[in-house]
Design an enzyme around this catalytic site. Structure first.
Site, mmCIF file in Angstrom:
data_model
loop_
_atom_site.group_PDB
_atom_site.id
_atom_site.type_symbol
_atom_site.label_atom_id
_atom_site.label_comp_id
_atom_site.label_asym_id
_atom_site.label_seq_id
_atom_site.Cartn_x
_atom_site.Cartn_y
_atom_site.Cartn_z
ATOM 1 C CB CYS A 50 -0.914 -0.003 1.222
ATOM 2 S SG CYS A 50 -1.902 1.492 1.415
ATOM 3 C CB CYS A 146 -6.522 -0.382 7.385
ATOM 4 S SG CYS A 146 -6.273 -0.418 5.598
#
Length: 309
Positions: A50, A146
């Site tokens: 990410c 997340c």
């Protein structure tokens, strides 16, 4: 949630707050590759993927929009300008080195990055947060992914469609030891959650998606003497055969190794001491002391022969 916390902190410090929408990038660059990795028998590392593809590009876009020269994050890492003018990435003070998760960032981004917490320890940061009256001073550390808030990634994969079916646990001789729940439930070196009655402890030794089997062993074949990786991301010059230390997962364990580039971006890391269960899909990060030299995605390992094999 995280957004409300961030907004409250910004208000407390008197700085402007804005939020961006990175859902599409997260889906394409992180969540879908995460799913594909599990289907292919790999164990993905979404944060490291990410950072270069979604999080930092979004921060740089925002910086450009407001005319900011630098981007700052709360990672425990440091950047320094070397004598020759180039910037280097270094681990922070924190025992839990977060430079590991930044080892896929392109070198040319480093001059624009600030890591204000890099010289601090987490306990010191909490003390400062209390001193400044920040509402998140006592917020517990988050260790979860997340987009999978309850840590149940298998259920998350199932919600997204097809998952690998149940199949056989087998040993090295091909003897069927029982049924597994689908290869996405397992990672190399895993011992818990196999739910198999056995005379001795069993570990996941190999995951083979092509015939949907999970190999189990007594664990004696998990030690590797070399690791293969692809897509070297250079953050500092490294000479062929150079002595480095390497982290093969996000932990404190570091192994001395020799850096052996194979051409085409692939690397062989010849380990000076055996390492347990290097896992395809994870990141191998090379260091020279505190400096990050670069990283490769692990594709495989050369295992030591089992004792008595």
């Amino acid at each position: 949630g995280g957004r409300a916390d961030a907004e409250a902190v910004a208000e407390q410090l008197g700085i402007p707050f804005s939020a961006g929408d990175i859902r599409q990038g997260l889906e394409e660059q992180v969540m879908e590759p995460f799913r594909q990795d599990y289907l292919a028998g790999r164990t993905p590392l979404p944060c490291a993927r990410c950072n270069p593809t979604v999080k930092f590009p979004a921060l740089f876009r925002r910086a450009q929009a407001v005319g900011a020269q630098y981007v700052a994050t709360g990672h425990y890492a440091r950047t320094f300008q070397e004598e020759g003018g180039a910037f280097g990435l270094y681990r922070g003070q924190e025992e839990n080195d977060q430079a590991y998760m930044l080892a896929r960032l392109p070198l040319e981004w480093l001059p624009r990055l600030l890591f204000p917490l890099g010289g601090l320890r987490k306990t010191g940061v909490r003390a400062l947060a209390r001193q400044f009256g920040l509402p998140v001073a006592e917020k517990p550390d988050s260790m979860e992914i997340c987009f999978i808030p309850d840590k149940d990634y298998a259920a998350w994969l199932e919600q997204r469609g097809t998952v690998p079916p149940p199949g056989n646990f087998v040993d090295r001789d091909g003897t069927v030891l029982g049924q597994h729940r689908g290869i996405h439930h397992y990672t190399i070196g895993q011992r818990r959650g196999l739910n198999l009655p056995a005379a001795h402890r069993l570990f996941v030794s190999e995951i083979r998606p092509e015939d949907n089997s999970v190999f189990l062993s007594d664990g004696s074949d998990l030690m590797a003497e070399a690791v293969w990786g692809e897509d070297w991301n250079p953050l500092a010059p490294v000479a062929p055969g150079q002595a480095v230390t390497v982290r093969l997962r996000h932990s404190k364990t570091e192994t001395p190794a020799r850096f052996c580039p194979q051409g085409d971006g692939s690397v062989r890391l010849a380990l000076e001491a055996p390492a347990r269960a290097p896992t395809p899909g994870q990141l191998a990060v090379c260091y020279d002391g505190a400096r990050v030299l670069g990283s490769v995605w692990i594709t495989g390992a050369q295992r030591l022969p089992s004792p008595g094999a």
